[in-house]
Design a protein around this motif. Structure first.
Motif, mmCIF file in Angstrom:
data_model
loop_
_atom_site.group_PDB
_atom_site.id
_atom_site.type_symbol
_atom_site.label_atom_id
_atom_site.label_comp_id
_atom_site.label_asym_id
_atom_site.label_seq_id
_atom_site.Cartn_x
_atom_site.Cartn_y
_atom_site.Cartn_z
ATOM 1 N N ILE A 1 0.848 -1.183 0.000
ATOM 2 C CA ILE A 1 0.000 0.000 0.000
ATOM 3 C C ILE A 1 0.890 1.241 0.000
ATOM 4 C CG2 ILE A 1 -1.719 1.301 1.317
ATOM 5 C CD1 ILE A 1 -2.795 -1.351 0.204
ATOM 6 N N CYS A 2 0.608 2.144 -0.907
ATOM 7 C CA CYS A 2 1.281 3.441 -0.922
ATOM 8 C C CYS A 2 0.268 4.483 -0.477
ATOM 9 C CB CYS A 2 1.788 3.775 -2.318
ATOM 10 S SG CYS A 2 3.076 2.651 -2.874
ATOM 11 N N SER A 3 0.690 5.411 0.365
ATOM 12 C CA SER A 3 -0.234 6.407 0.903
ATOM 13 C C SER A 3 0.218 7.821 0.548
ATOM 14 C CB SER A 3 -0.327 6.273 2.421
ATOM 15 O OG SER A 3 0.847 6.767 3.024
ATOM 16 N N GLU A 4 -0.638 8.786 0.923
ATOM 17 C CA GLU A 4 -0.330 10.200 0.732
ATOM 18 C C GLU A 4 0.706 10.695 1.749
ATOM 19 O OE1 GLU A 4 -4.124 12.082 1.171
ATOM 20 O OE2 GLU A 4 -4.701 11.703 -0.896
ATOM 21 N N LEU B 1 -6.111 9.815 6.467
ATOM 22 C CA LEU B 1 -5.000 9.613 5.537
ATOM 23 C C LEU B 1 -5.434 8.577 4.498
ATOM 24 C CD1 LEU B 1 -1.959 10.188 4.987
ATOM 25 C CD2 LEU B 1 -1.466 8.252 6.468
ATOM 26 N N LYS B 2 -5.208 8.856 3.219
ATOM 27 C CA LYS B 2 -5.670 7.965 2.148
ATOM 28 C C LYS B 2 -4.528 7.195 1.520
ATOM 29 C CE LYS B 2 -9.584 10.767 0.740
ATOM 30 N NZ LYS B 2 -10.229 11.396 -0.406
ATOM 31 N N VAL B 3 -4.931 6.078 0.853
ATOM 32 C CA VAL B 3 -3.967 5.297 0.085
ATOM 33 C C VAL B 3 -3.905 5.830 -1.325
ATOM 34 C CG1 VAL B 3 -4.142 3.200 1.403
ATOM 35 C CG2 VAL B 3 -5.695 3.538 -0.477
ATOM 36 N N SER C 1 5.629 6.242 3.249
ATOM 37 C CA SER C 1 4.419 6.090 2.441
ATOM 38 C C SER C 1 4.147 4.657 2.002
ATOM 39 C CB SER C 1 4.508 6.989 1.213
ATOM 40 O OG SER C 1 5.615 6.612 0.431
ATOM 41 N N PHE C 2 4.971 3.698 2.418
ATOM 42 C CA PHE C 2 4.850 2.311 1.982
ATOM 43 C C PHE C 2 4.439 1.433 3.159
ATOM 44 C CE2 PHE C 2 6.731 -1.895 1.510
ATOM 45 C CZ PHE C 2 6.216 -2.277 0.295
ATOM 46 N N PHE C 3 3.392 0.616 2.967
ATOM 47 C CA PHE C 3 2.917 -0.308 4.000
ATOM 48 C C PHE C 3 2.740 -1.686 3.379
ATOM 49 C CE2 PHE C 3 1.721 3.916 5.238
ATOM 50 C CZ PHE C 3 2.059 3.956 6.573
ATOM 51 N N THR D 1 -1.871 -3.109 7.932
ATOM 52 C CA THR D 1 -0.748 -2.366 8.502
ATOM 53 C C THR D 1 -0.964 -0.863 8.342
ATOM 54 O OG1 THR D 1 0.717 -4.193 7.921
ATOM 55 C CG2 THR D 1 1.765 -2.104 8.469
ATOM 56 N N PHE D 2 -1.431 -0.465 7.169
ATOM 57 C CA PHE D 2 -1.724 0.941 6.916
ATOM 58 C C PHE D 2 -2.808 1.450 7.863
ATOM 59 C CE2 PHE D 2 -4.555 3.911 4.556
ATOM 60 C CZ PHE D 2 -3.717 5.010 4.550
#
Length: 90
Positions: free
Chosen positions: A60-63, A88-90, A68-70, A75-76
């Motif tokens: 998962i990459c987030s803003e 917080l968004k992906v 930013s990596f999960f 986990t995110f």
């Protein structure tokens, strides 16, 4: 601009309590996640609802800048809960 110490207008109160209600709901969802884990059926339904019916597979990459990596959505989501970054968004 309002003078410091004066009460909020009706519109400002509506906005304030709407935000507060949403934050309380997000906090409650986090408590469920922390108590029962990501495999719990209710937690999974919430995750699916947040992601249009499908829990995204990892990674998962987030803003979020920097970290930013999960590994996966669980986990995110746990990170958002712990850091109180509910929106917080992906």
């Amino acid at each position: 601009a309002q003078q410091p110490g004066t009460p909020l207008s009706d519109q400002e109160y509506n906005h304030f309590f709407k935000f507060l209600q949403i934050t309380i709901q997000a906090s409650t969802a986090c408590q469920l996640r922390e108590l029962y884990g990501c495999k719990n059926s209710l937690v999974q339904r919430l995750d699916k609802y947040e992601n249009h019916g499908v829990i995204p597979p990892g990674p998962i990459c987030s803003e979020l800048r920097g970290n930013s990596f999960f590994r996966n959505f669980c986990t995110f989501s746990l990170y958002r809960c712990i850091m109180k970054k509910y929106f917080l968004k992906v």
